[in-house]
Design a protein around this motif. Sequence first.
Motif, PDB file in Angstrom:
ATOM      1  N   GLY A  76       8.101  -6.168   3.411  1.00 34.05           N
ATOM      2  CA  GLY A  76       7.274  -5.420   2.474  1.00 34.05           C
ATOM      3  C   GLY A  76       7.990  -4.169   1.999  1.00 34.05           C
ATOM      4  O   GLY A  76       8.062  -3.881   0.792  1.00 34.05           O
ATOM      5  N   PHE A  77       8.551  -3.410   2.946  1.00 37.65           N
ATOM      6  CA  PHE A  77       9.319  -2.236   2.574  1.00 37.65           C
ATOM      7  C   PHE A  77      10.600  -2.624   1.841  1.00 37.65           C
ATOM      8  O   PHE A  77      11.036  -1.925   0.933  1.00 37.65           O
ATOM      9  CB  PHE A  77       9.663  -1.419   3.821  1.00 37.65           C
ATOM     10  CG  PHE A  77       8.646  -0.362   4.141  1.00 37.65           C
ATOM     11  CD1 PHE A  77       8.530   0.765   3.350  1.00 37.65           C
ATOM     12  CD2 PHE A  77       7.804  -0.500   5.220  1.00 37.65           C
ATOM     13  CE1 PHE A  77       7.594   1.736   3.627  1.00 37.65           C
ATOM     14  CE2 PHE A  77       6.859   0.462   5.511  1.00 37.65           C
ATOM     15  CZ  PHE A  77       6.760   1.591   4.716  1.00 37.65           C
ATOM     16  N   GLU A  92      16.738   1.457   4.996  1.00 36.02           N
ATOM     17  CA  GLU A  92      16.588   0.008   5.134  1.00 36.02           C
ATOM     18  C   GLU A  92      17.904  -0.644   5.547  1.00 36.02           C
ATOM     19  O   GLU A  92      17.914  -1.662   6.240  1.00 36.02           O
ATOM     20  CB  GLU A  92      16.110  -0.579   3.811  1.00 36.02           C
ATOM     21  CG  GLU A  92      15.286  -1.828   3.949  1.00 36.02           C
ATOM     22  CD  GLU A  92      13.946  -1.577   4.604  1.00 36.02           C
ATOM     23  OE1 GLU A  92      13.368  -2.550   5.115  1.00 36.02           O
ATOM     24  OE2 GLU A  92      13.493  -0.423   4.614  1.00 36.02           O
ATOM     25  N   ILE A 118      11.348   6.269   5.750  1.00 35.40           N
ATOM     26  CA  ILE A 118      11.386   5.329   4.637  1.00 35.40           C
ATOM     27  C   ILE A 118      10.538   5.836   3.469  1.00 35.40           C
ATOM     28  O   ILE A 118      10.974   5.854   2.315  1.00 35.40           O
ATOM     29  CB  ILE A 118      10.896   3.943   5.094  1.00 35.40           C
ATOM     30  CG1 ILE A 118      11.853   3.368   6.147  1.00 35.40           C
ATOM     31  CG2 ILE A 118      10.782   2.992   3.913  1.00 35.40           C
ATOM     32  CD1 ILE A 118      11.396   2.058   6.736  1.00 35.40           C
ATOM     33  N   ILE A 119       9.325   6.259   3.786  1.00 36.40           N
ATOM     34  CA  ILE A 119       8.434   6.763   2.730  1.00 36.40           C
ATOM     35  C   ILE A 119       9.031   8.005   2.083  1.00 36.40           C
ATOM     36  O   ILE A 119       8.963   8.193   0.862  1.00 36.40           O
ATOM     37  CB  ILE A 119       7.035   7.045   3.306  1.00 36.40           C
ATOM     38  CG1 ILE A 119       6.395   5.732   3.781  1.00 36.40           C
ATOM     39  CG2 ILE A 119       6.147   7.715   2.275  1.00 36.40           C
ATOM     40  CD1 ILE A 119       5.080   5.920   4.505  1.00 36.40           C
ATOM     41  N   LEU A 158      10.755  -6.216   8.057  1.00 35.76           N
ATOM     42  CA  LEU A 158      10.163  -5.230   7.154  1.00 35.76           C
ATOM     43  C   LEU A 158      10.334  -5.656   5.696  1.00 35.76           C
ATOM     44  O   LEU A 158      10.852  -4.911   4.876  1.00 35.76           O
ATOM     45  CB  LEU A 158      10.808  -3.859   7.381  1.00 35.76           C
ATOM     46  CG  LEU A 158      10.619  -3.269   8.768  1.00 35.76           C
ATOM     47  CD1 LEU A 158      11.477  -2.023   8.930  1.00 35.76           C
ATOM     48  CD2 LEU A 158       9.161  -2.932   9.007  1.00 35.76           C
ATOM     49  N   ILE A 189      10.762   1.843  14.085  1.00 35.72           N
ATOM     50  CA  ILE A 189      10.382   1.879  12.668  1.00 35.72           C
ATOM     51  C   ILE A 189      10.130   3.321  12.239  1.00 35.72           C
ATOM     52  O   ILE A 189       9.138   3.924  12.614  1.00 35.72           O
ATOM     53  CB  ILE A 189       9.120   1.026  12.416  1.00 35.72           C
ATOM     54  CG1 ILE A 189       9.323  -0.369  12.998  1.00 35.72           C
ATOM     55  CG2 ILE A 189       8.811   0.934  10.942  1.00 35.72           C
ATOM     56  CD1 ILE A 189       8.087  -1.210  12.966  1.00 35.72           C
ATOM     57  N   LEU A 197       9.804  -3.134  -1.752  1.00 40.77           N
ATOM     58  CA  LEU A 197       9.615  -1.842  -2.414  1.00 40.77           C
ATOM     59  C   LEU A 197      10.957  -1.160  -2.647  1.00 40.77           C
ATOM     60  O   LEU A 197      11.219  -0.628  -3.735  1.00 40.77           O
ATOM     61  CB  LEU A 197       8.703  -0.956  -1.556  1.00 40.77           C
ATOM     62  CG  LEU A 197       8.470   0.473  -2.051  1.00 40.77           C
ATOM     63  CD1 LEU A 197       7.795   0.469  -3.413  1.00 40.77           C
ATOM     64  CD2 LEU A 197       7.642   1.259  -1.039  1.00 40.77           C
ATOM     65  N   VAL A 198      11.828  -1.175  -1.643  1.00 47.06           N
ATOM     66  CA  VAL A 198      13.149  -0.560  -1.784  1.00 47.06           C
ATOM     67  C   VAL A 198      13.971  -1.285  -2.849  1.00 47.06           C
ATOM     68  O   VAL A 198      14.725  -0.650  -3.591  1.00 47.06           O
ATOM     69  CB  VAL A 198      13.866  -0.572  -0.415  1.00 47.06           C
ATOM     70  CG1 VAL A 198      15.341  -0.219  -0.574  1.00 47.06           C
ATOM     71  CG2 VAL A 198      13.197   0.397   0.538  1.00 47.06           C
ATOM     72  N   VAL A 242      11.696   7.005  -0.405  1.00 48.58           N
ATOM     73  CA  VAL A 242      11.107   6.445  -1.620  1.00 48.58           C
ATOM     74  C   VAL A 242      10.547   7.548  -2.513  1.00 48.58           C
ATOM     75  O   VAL A 242      10.741   7.545  -3.734  1.00 48.58           O
ATOM     76  CB  VAL A 242      10.010   5.424  -1.255  1.00 48.58           C
ATOM     77  CG1 VAL A 242       9.254   4.995  -2.500  1.00 48.58           C
ATOM     78  CG2 VAL A 242      10.623   4.211  -0.577  1.00 48.58           C
ATOM     79  N   TRP A 285       8.828   5.015   9.819  1.00 52.00           N
ATOM     80  CA  TRP A 285       8.001   4.888   8.613  1.00 52.00           C
ATOM     81  C   TRP A 285       8.103   6.148   7.747  1.00 52.00           C
ATOM     82  O   TRP A 285       8.223   6.059   6.523  1.00 52.00           O
ATOM     83  CB  TRP A 285       6.543   4.651   9.005  1.00 52.00           C
ATOM     84  CG  TRP A 285       6.320   3.408   9.809  1.00 52.00           C
ATOM     85  CD1 TRP A 285       6.148   3.314  11.155  1.00 52.00           C
ATOM     86  CD2 TRP A 285       6.268   2.066   9.308  1.00 52.00           C
ATOM     87  NE1 TRP A 285       6.003   2.021  11.535  1.00 52.00           N
ATOM     88  CE2 TRP A 285       6.060   1.224  10.423  1.00 52.00           C
ATOM     89  CE3 TRP A 285       6.386   1.496   8.045  1.00 52.00           C
ATOM     90  CZ2 TRP A 285       5.955  -0.150  10.298  1.00 52.00           C
ATOM     91  CZ3 TRP A 285       6.284   0.136   7.926  1.00 52.00           C
ATOM     92  CH2 TRP A 285       6.068  -0.678   9.036  1.00 52.00           C
TER      93      TRP A 285
END
Length: 643
Positions: A536-537, A518, A284-285, A534, A279, A540-541, A288, A281
């Motif tokens: 939740g992500f 993702e 990904i963040i 994932l 992952i 958001l994506v 975004v 993280w």
Amino acid sequence: MAAAMVWWPRFLMLLCLTCKTSTFYVPGVAPINFHQNDPVEIKAVKLTSSRTQLPYEYYSLPFCQPSKITYKAENLGEVLRGDRIVNTPFQVLMNSEKKCEVLCSQSSKPVTLTVEQSRLVAERITEDYYVHLIADNLPVATRLELYSNNRDGDDKKKEKDVQFEHGYRLGFTDVNKIYLHNHLSFILYYHREDMEEDQEHTYRVVRFEVIPQSIRLEDLKTDEKSPCILPEGTNSSPQEIDPTKENQLYFTYSVHWEESDIKWASRWDTYLTMSDVQIHWFSIINSVVVVFFLSGILSMIIIRTLRKDIANYNKEDDIEDTMEESGWKLVHGDVFRPPQYPMILSSLLGSGIQLFCMILIVIFVAMLGMLSPSSRGALMTTACFLFMFMGVFGGFSAGRLYRTLKGHRWKKGAFCTATLYPGVVFGICFVLNCFIWGKHSSGAVPFPTMVALLCMWFGISLPLVYLGYYFGFRKQPYDNPVRTNQIPRQIPEQRWYMNRFVGILMAGILPFGAMFIELFFIFSAIWENQFYYLFGFLFLVFIILVVSCSQISIVMVYFQLCAEDYRWWWRNFLVSGGSAFYVLVYAIFYFVNKLDIVEFIPSLLYFGYTALMVLSFWLLTGTIGFYAAYMFVRKIYAAVKID
């Protein structure tokens, strides 16, 4: 159809469990309590390989069979995934050790594989197949211990990194020889539940591991006291499978139990951090944040430019009526002129709305934990049913848009909406399914399931699309702020950067960047048999994808209107889905660099299903961008004074 309806009582039970527990992972069934020596059933799911992408039933190979083979009633998602859950002859009792047990052997005689069976087993081993078993709905995992250098740089000190592999390898090859894993050492972990002193202890299974071993026939000792005795240490050779002759071997297993502090609600945490799924993280963040930043800059530029344009246009009208119009105001008499093939355009957009509603609900429900990997097949089952029921929204939007575009044949339009996109999907899947049938794979959709899907299409989706289309066509069409001239104006010669393909390349970068990380996890889950969790992500994506598609679409249609090209309907729909082109490029890159597929049929399956994914993604993003651009165009022309 009956198998598909198994999901509904499971979903109701799921809602009840959600009210009673505060845990995140809520499986499809309630926790099962075991007492000492209670049977723990080991079931087989399927055989899979990332090299062939063709799953097979467990008993497609000559494994030992129980006296009566019983297949589990599967839901629609499990059938489409190729799962064929069946009982096995493994006898496992709660908290009861077994050192060595022989399967399908009478009077300690070994199993004899025929030449044909030996050739099939050898072929599956060379194709890198994995065997998937479950115990109490937990999939089996193989523990991998990897050693890396110490952070201080000392090569003598190695750090142990424990990872898990989904399933276990059927066998292995070494120096052109093929070996079969014929002994399975099951390691099951249980959590002891707190009980009162006068009550019997209860246990819950919280982890299921296996250590596969290959042990030669001659090294497995048997006597009257014990079914089999495993060789000690390394005093054994692996069981070779010679595909050119008959092979004799034993199928054996052992069972070991260990107590664990892991509670039942957290037992899936181990399986969600397996092998190659790391992952990222931070990545990904970071993606975004970058997309938010670029979207903010884009919004500021377009808003300031528009305010300046509107102010100048209105000022020109007040000061001097004879001033020549320029820019996007010049095409106000043609901007709402209906495009070519309005029925096909409205049908595609209706299917896009249908996809959008389905994906939004599925991701949101999955984010709440109701469609976690522990509820096997529920995600695909939910998606299929939701797409059928969302036909009413797709039909409504398509019907209203078709009337806005001066369409009159609403019945034909409704039929086109209900059959165009689903028909393409069904046609491609049917052709691919014929190839899978030819390979006798469990991934082939059975004929009754195919008939059930057709019944759902024509019995649920088609009537709902007609219903929505009828009310959408009867509703007042969208109110365009300016009138359309009778004679279309001439379109000036366009610059090179206004080319449609160039627009697709420019418009697709930002939305693709929003979902690039993702996409890696999604492809790993689909093509490498990993768990995807994932959500939740992903939600958001998905929101970022909607925002970025809308903003890019608005910018592109603004540039087109400023170039005095009013043919924006089809172009905006195609350009807004430009990120689907990058998804296709990434899929080709993933195929070349990540997968080891060399045969024709697996390659055909990969690119066939990838084509469906790209088509669906293009419909989704194109629809999002189209409606954003349509609202934008109506808004700006309503803000200026036009005689």
